[in-house]
Design a protein around this motif. Structure first.
Motif, PDB file in Angstrom:
ATOM      1  N   VAL A   1      -1.245  -1.019   4.769  1.00 55.78           N
ATOM      2  CA  VAL A   1      -0.829   0.365   4.919  1.00 55.78           C
ATOM      3  C   VAL A   1       0.674   0.351   5.116  1.00 55.78           C
ATOM      4  O   VAL A   1       1.166  -0.158   6.107  1.00 55.78           O
ATOM      5  N   ASP A   2       1.424   0.856   4.153  1.00 53.30           N
ATOM      6  CA  ASP A   2       2.868   0.828   4.297  1.00 53.30           C
ATOM      7  C   ASP A   2       3.484   2.149   3.886  1.00 53.30           C
ATOM      8  O   ASP A   2       4.433   2.206   3.133  1.00 53.30           O
TER       9      ASP A   2
ATOM     10  N   SER B   1       6.577   9.081  -9.314  1.00 56.66           N
ATOM     11  CA  SER B   1       6.558  10.010 -10.450  1.00 56.66           C
ATOM     12  C   SER B   1       6.142   9.288 -11.733  1.00 56.66           C
ATOM     13  O   SER B   1       5.345   9.808 -12.524  1.00 56.66           O
ATOM     14  N   ALA B   2       6.653   8.077 -11.937  1.00 54.76           N
ATOM     15  CA  ALA B   2       6.300   7.315 -13.134  1.00 54.76           C
ATOM     16  C   ALA B   2       4.822   6.935 -13.128  1.00 54.76           C
ATOM     17  O   ALA B   2       4.171   6.912 -14.185  1.00 54.76           O
TER      18      ALA B   2
ATOM     19  N   GLU C   1       5.724   2.971  -3.759  1.00 52.57           N
ATOM     20  CA  GLU C   1       7.075   3.473  -3.567  1.00 52.57           C
ATOM     21  C   GLU C   1       7.129   4.976  -3.770  1.00 52.57           C
ATOM     22  O   GLU C   1       6.393   5.547  -4.574  1.00 52.57           O
ATOM     23  N   ALA C   2       8.020   5.607  -3.024  1.00 51.97           N
ATOM     24  CA  ALA C   2       8.254   7.036  -3.208  1.00 51.97           C
ATOM     25  C   ALA C   2       9.236   7.240  -4.363  1.00 51.97           C
ATOM     26  O   ALA C   2       9.627   6.296  -5.056  1.00 51.97           O
TER      27      ALA C   2
ATOM     28  N   ASP D   1       8.122   4.612   1.176  1.00 56.15           N
ATOM     29  CA  ASP D   1       6.789   4.486   0.585  1.00 56.15           C
ATOM     30  C   ASP D   1       5.918   5.638   1.045  1.00 56.15           C
ATOM     31  O   ASP D   1       6.126   6.203   2.130  1.00 56.15           O
ATOM     32  N   VAL D   2       4.938   5.974   0.221  1.00 57.09           N
ATOM     33  CA  VAL D   2       4.023   7.055   0.572  1.00 57.09           C
ATOM     34  C   VAL D   2       2.590   6.641   0.264  1.00 57.09           C
ATOM     35  O   VAL D   2       2.332   5.844  -0.637  1.00 57.09           O
TER      36      VAL D   2
END
Length: 617
Positions: A597-598, A195-196, A189-190, A174-175
């Motif tokens: 925060v994840d 991107s989506a 999610e990264a 995750d970012v």
């Protein structure tokens, strides 16, 4: 804002600073305890260590002060890839660092060594502040792979990274993307999911451009021209509003249900006794001092060179009346030189060492008193060599009184004054926030002691407001002791002027009043010892008082002054809570409490939550 956010979540925001922290921090749905009470590790950007210890000795010391077995030390060395450098000295972060004179292990190995020391308590939460900063691409990736492996083992890793490579970015689950001003533009999610998300909002990833490169371009404001600034600022503002709106929706719909998991309270630490602490600290201090040969030479050369210079200037002084001022001048510069050499050395070394001590004490490794006592016990024998070498050369070259008792007294006074100057350096270093501040404060204070040292200004002529200064001047009492020792029994111009009469010219009247030289010197030495003890006590008090304390977030306001509900925009978007699939792999759980925060590597079932409004960070 990355490091500030990480510090807030880890409970590492300094107390009493300009930053006002408010909001909620939750772990597993329950209100998080203070940072010191949590089962967590914190990896700083630039870890410092005692440079002359080996990697194994550094980890072993941390393990012994934490009550951890030796087998865990070996496991960590193997697990973090430190086996090849286990017997190498840590060295300094750079070749001219104050705690070491040569480079040791690489930057990546230093990061992993810091991580090993933090992992001794088997923490569930691991915070890492820019673990890739200052490293080349290979070392950066290696450090991040270590954190990835820890996440796979069940740790929750939260870290900040600036400009990650694509290979490093692929390690993240995750970012949280932060734009200028700490504004969140994405949290989730990264990889393809991120991107989506941006493609859905009109910012698709161009062909042949990596995800992190594209995301960095999206959150950066281009100031190369006014047109570019307006265009990129509008884009960042739009993305930040979308992210904040989603976070506010999540906060407003929060049910506040608590997770069944614990909030990760720190279990009681296994502490060792004070005497065991003192023994370990003494061993470490002695190794640090005796192994650094280059530092020993760097300290010895100025002492010997200044002694040779003074010996050449004051070569073989006779007993003519013209040598009275020469002898006093020699004794004065001997006092000043010994004090300044000892002071400056301490000012450069101690503030750096203090940062290591404070980091170790934040883990509850040892108390301040055994640390200070062990440091003094290790430093005093070695520290006595430099004034002794200086004084021995000066004494012989300048033709001072040849009686062995006189020379022994001369050397003893210089050594005592050197210790007093070092104690003053400890006090200044304990109060100063950095080496630069300590080096600017210490010599200025010493200048006052020199001016009121009994040679340049007569005590009777000092303004009454400043008459207390000569009483605390180490230079004054050292000069008096040396002068009483040297002028006792001397006769100038074939007996026309006695040593006692010569001393009365600078306000030293003990011999003229009929006191014996030994009694007068003993009285002066007692005053010097009081100053020495006062500086040691002051250094200890400042070390205790200036131990880092961290702010706890205050409760956020929910109504304005007219009792109208406040909008609570969050820095963070909708949270994600992690669970476990039956096959042991990680899955996502869309139910959560508060704004979480994840930005995690891995997905252990731990959630750090924080809600806030206005300028929380």
């Amino acid at each position: 804002g990355k490091s500030t956010l990480l510090d807030a979540l880890a409970g590492r925001v300094p107390d009493g600073g300009k930053l006002h922290l408010f909001g909620d921090i939750r772990i597993n749905g329950a209100k998080a305890p203070s940072g010191e009470a949590r089962e967590q590790a914190y990896l700083v950007q630039e870890p410092t260590f005692f440079s002359q210890l080996t990697v194994r000795e550094t980890i072993t010391f941390a393990a012994k002060t934490s009550g951890v077995s030796a087998q865990i030390v070996e496991d960590l060395i193997s697990k973090l890839g430190l086996s090849q450098c286990a017997e190498s000295r840590v060295g300094a972060a750079s070749g001219n660092d104050a705690l070491g004179s040569t480079r040791g292990i690489s930057g990546g190995e230093r990061k992993r060594l810091a991580l090993a020391c933090e992992l001794l308590g088997a923490p569930h939460l691991i915070f890492a502040d820019e673990p890739t900063s200052g490293l080349d691409s290979f070392q950066a990736e290696r450090v991040m792979k270590v954190l990835r492996s820890l996440a796979d083992e069940g740790h929750t890793v939260i870290c900040t990274v600036h400009q990650p490579s694509e290979r490093i970015y692929d390690l993240f689950d995750d970012v949280l993307l932060l734009a200028e001003g700490g504004r969140a533009v994405y949290h989730g999610e990264a990889g393809d999911v991120a991107s989506a998300y941006f493609a859905e909002h009109g910012e698709p990833v161009p062909p042949h451009v990596s995800y992190p490169e594209h995301f960095l371009q999206l959150i950066t404001i281009d100031r190369s021209s006014e047109e570019d600034r307006q265009r990129t600022s509008a884009r960042v503002d739009r993305l930040a509003r979308l992210c904040a709106a989603a976070a506010s929706d999540r906060l407003s719909s929060s049910t506040g249900n608590s997770s069944a998991l614990s909030p990760l309270h720190q279990p009681p630490k296994r502490s060792i006794g004070v005497f065991a602490q003192a023994k370990l600290l003494l061993q470490r201090a002695w190794r640090q001092i005796t192994r650094d040969k280059r530092l020993f030479i760097q300290r010895m050369i100025p002492a010997v060179m200044s002694a040779l210079t003074f010996g050449w200037i004051y070569w073989r002084m006779g007993l003519a009346s013209s040598t009275i001022l020469d002898r006093m001048g020699l004794l004065q510069v001997a006092c000043i030189n010994s004090a300044m050499l000892s002071l400056v050395k301490t000012l450069y070394l101690f503030p750096v060492e203090k940062s290591v001590v404070h980091r170790e004490q934040s883990r509850g490794a040892y108390a301040t008193l055994p640390y200070l006592l062990s440091k003094l016990a290790a430093d005093l024998p070695v520290g006595a060599l430099f004034p002794t070498a200086f004084g021995s050369i000066v004494y012989k070259m300048c033709g001072l009184q040849s009686a062995p008792q006189k020379m022994l007294t001369f050397l003893s006074v210089l050594v005592l004054e050197s210790f007093t100057a070092s104690a003053m350096g400890l006090a200044v270093g304990a109060a100063a926030p950095s080496v630069a501040a300590a080096v600017s404060i210490g010599p200025n204070l010493m200048t006052l002691f020199v001016v009121f040292g009994g040679y340049y200004v007569n005590a009777a002529n000092i303004p009454w407001v400043l008459r207390w200064l000569p009483n605390v001047s180490m230079i004054r009492w050292a000069f008096q002791a040396l002068a009483l020792n040297e002028f006792d029994g001397l006769k100038f111009d074939k007996g026309a002027i006695s040593g006692a009469e010569a001393l009365t010219r600078v306000g030293i009247t003990q011999l003229a009043e009929g006191k014996s030289a030994q009694a007068a010197i003993g009285s002066v030495v007692q005053k010097q010892l009081r100053i020495l003890g006062a500086f040691y006590c002051l250094a200890y008090s400042l070390l205790v008082i200036n131990r880092p304390t961290y702010a706890e977030p205050s409760a956020p306001e929910t109504t304005s002054k007219n009792n109208a509900p406040l909008a609570v925009p969050s820095l963070l978007p909708p949270p994600t809570v992690y669970g476990e699939k039956t096959d042991g792999s990680h899955k996502r759980n869309t139910s959560a409490n508060e704004a979480a925060v994840d930005m995690l590597i891995g997905s252990a079932p731990v959630e750090a939550a924080m809600s806030q409004h206005e300028h929380a960070l």
